[in-house]
Design an enzyme around this catalytic site. Structure first.
Site, PDB file in Angstrom:
ATOM      1  N   LYS A  72       0.841  -1.208   0.000  1.00  0.00           N
ATOM      2  CA  LYS A  72       0.000   0.000   0.000  1.00  0.00           C
ATOM      3  C   LYS A  72       0.870   1.250   0.000  1.00  0.00           C
ATOM      4  CE  LYS A  72      -3.810  -2.396   2.277  1.00  0.00           C
ATOM      5  NZ  LYS A  72      -4.615  -2.691   3.465  1.00  0.00           N
ATOM      6  N   GLN A 128      -4.813  -1.419   9.735  1.00  0.00           N
ATOM      7  CA  GLN A 128      -4.726  -2.736   9.101  1.00  0.00           C
ATOM      8  C   GLN A 128      -5.310  -3.807  10.026  1.00  0.00           C
ATOM      9  OE1 GLN A 128      -3.796  -3.237   5.968  1.00  0.00           O
ATOM     10  NE2 GLN A 128      -3.974  -5.450   6.044  1.00  0.00           N
ATOM     11  N   ASP A 164     -11.023   3.012   4.494  1.00  0.00           N
ATOM     12  CA  ASP A 164     -11.464   1.624   4.376  1.00  0.00           C
ATOM     13  C   ASP A 164     -12.986   1.537   4.265  1.00  0.00           C
ATOM     14  OD1 ASP A 164      -9.581  -0.436   4.250  1.00  0.00           O
ATOM     15  OD2 ASP A 164      -8.990  -0.130   6.337  1.00  0.00           O
TER      16      ASP A 164
HETATM   17  N1  GUN Z   1      -7.064  -6.767   6.135  1.00  0.00           N
HETATM   18  C1  GUN Z   1      -7.419  -7.494   5.042  1.00  0.00           C
HETATM   19  N2  GUN Z   1      -8.003  -6.688   4.129  1.00  0.00           N
HETATM   20  C2  GUN Z   1      -8.024  -5.447   4.649  1.00  0.00           C
HETATM   21  C3  GUN Z   1      -8.510  -4.203   4.171  1.00  0.00           C
HETATM   22  O1  GUN Z   1      -9.046  -4.060   3.067  1.00  0.00           O
HETATM   23  N3  GUN Z   1      -8.335  -3.144   5.021  1.00  0.00           N
HETATM   24  C4  GUN Z   1      -7.762  -3.279   6.233  1.00  0.00           C
HETATM   25  N4  GUN Z   1      -7.653  -2.210   6.985  1.00  0.00           N
HETATM   26  N5  GUN Z   1      -7.315  -4.425   6.710  1.00  0.00           N
HETATM   27  C5  GUN Z   1      -7.444  -5.506   5.914  1.00  0.00           C
END
Ligand code: GUN
Length: 309
Positions: free
Chosen positions: A53, A97, A120
């Site tokens: 990311k 995350q 998110d």
């Molecule tokens: N863990 C797995 N997929 C995601 C996501 O799309 N966002 C976040 N914050 N954590 C994740």
């Protein structure tokens, strides 16, 4: 012949569309969009995702920083860190995350993220906007899947979409986004009876379960569009033999593990009219949509819609 839906190609399109919007923000707001990622502890898979990311953000010229509290942080201490990020004007986007260590109250943390910075789309306020059909920040993976379907001009309106999985990250928002596109939507989960029969009614089948190749040929209506959100590591040789063709079994023997989705790769290729591969399908879209959401949050916060450029 079934059509392979190339997530890497769509990711590149979305990233290309991000560039002029970032330039517009730089020119008119005097700064790049800012993303803060909170990564608690040392979950190796999460570390890989977060690196990917922040690398994509850097490539596009989005400012990003990663905050890495120790796994022993308390819910209260983490809440304080979120409050700091909420109050920093140059941070447009906050991503916590998941999964968080089990002693942390995940719902409390997600509720603390300022909704206008919640890239998110997991905050109940943003979920509420989605459920009531209002504009807002949408969860990245399901929003990416809608982009994929639209860019391949696969019709959604009036189609029966079956979503397998009811998580906050994928299943529930996926169902609402498909509904907003006028699909008839069924959500399935671990207590669904006759899962195979329900899936076989799907014109669009979205698998987000987290079980290696659970969706086999008997779950797929011939001609369906199949979207595979799963990312599972297979290490058991007997399981590998059930899933992979002989030519790929050699690679499995060499590596000792292979990535597989929730859908059986051979069966979907044989039966679907279009499908996403694993890897290279849904995965790349999530990060592209995170970049798009970060820009959208920055545009809203600076009062600069892209039409101003
Ligand atoms: N863990 C797995 N997929 C995601 C996501 O799309 N966002 C976040 N914050 N954590 C994740």
């Amino acid at each position: 012949m079934s059509q392979l839906l190339d997530g890497n190609a769509v990711r590149d399109q979305i990233k290309a569309e991000c560039r002029p919007r970032i330039e517009c923000l730089l020119a008119h707001a005097g700064r790049a969009p800012g993303l803060a990622v909170v990564l608690v502890g040392e979950n190796p898979a999460s570390q890989v995702y977060v690196r990917s990311k922040t690398k994509t953000a850097a490539e596009l010229g989005i400012y990003s920083e990663t905050i890495t509290p120790d796994a022993s942080i308390t819910t209260d201490e983490l809440l304080q860190q979120i409050q700091v990020l909420n109050s920093r004007p140059e941070i447009d986007a906050i991503l916590v995350q998941l999964p968080l260590p089990s002693h942390i109250a995940e719902q409390t943390i997600l509720l603390a993220v300022a909704p206008e910075k919640d890239v998110d789309g997991f905050h109940p306020y943003n979920m509420g906007l989605l459920a009531t059909g209002r504009p807002g920040l949408r969860p990245c993976t399901p929003a990416g899947i809608i982009q994929l379907l639209k860019r391949y001009q696969l019709p959604i309106s009036g189609r029966h979409a079956v979503v397998v999985g009811r998580s906050t990250i994928v299943g529930k928002p996926m169902a609402f986004l498909l509904l907003a596109e006028n699909a008839t939507v069924t959500i399935c989960h671990s207590r669904t009876r006759d899962l195979e029969d329900v899936c076989r009614q799907a014109d669009i089948l979205v698998a987000a379960i987290g079980r290696a190749a659970l969706i086999t040929g008997t779950y797929i209506k011939p001609g369906a569009v199949v979207v595979d959100v799963g990312m599972n590591q297979v290490t058991d040789p007997a399981e590998a033999e059930r899933i992979f063709r002989p030519d790929r079994l050699a690679a499995f023997a060499k590596r000792g593990s292979m990535l597989v989705g929730d859908v059986h790769p051979g069966d979907v290729e044989r039966l679907a009219s279009a499908y996403t591969p694993v890897p290279g399908g849904v995965g790349p879209l999530t990060i592209a949509m995170l970049m798009q959401n970060t820009i959208e949050a920055a545009e809203r916060r600076t009062g600069l819609p892209p039409s101003q450029c």
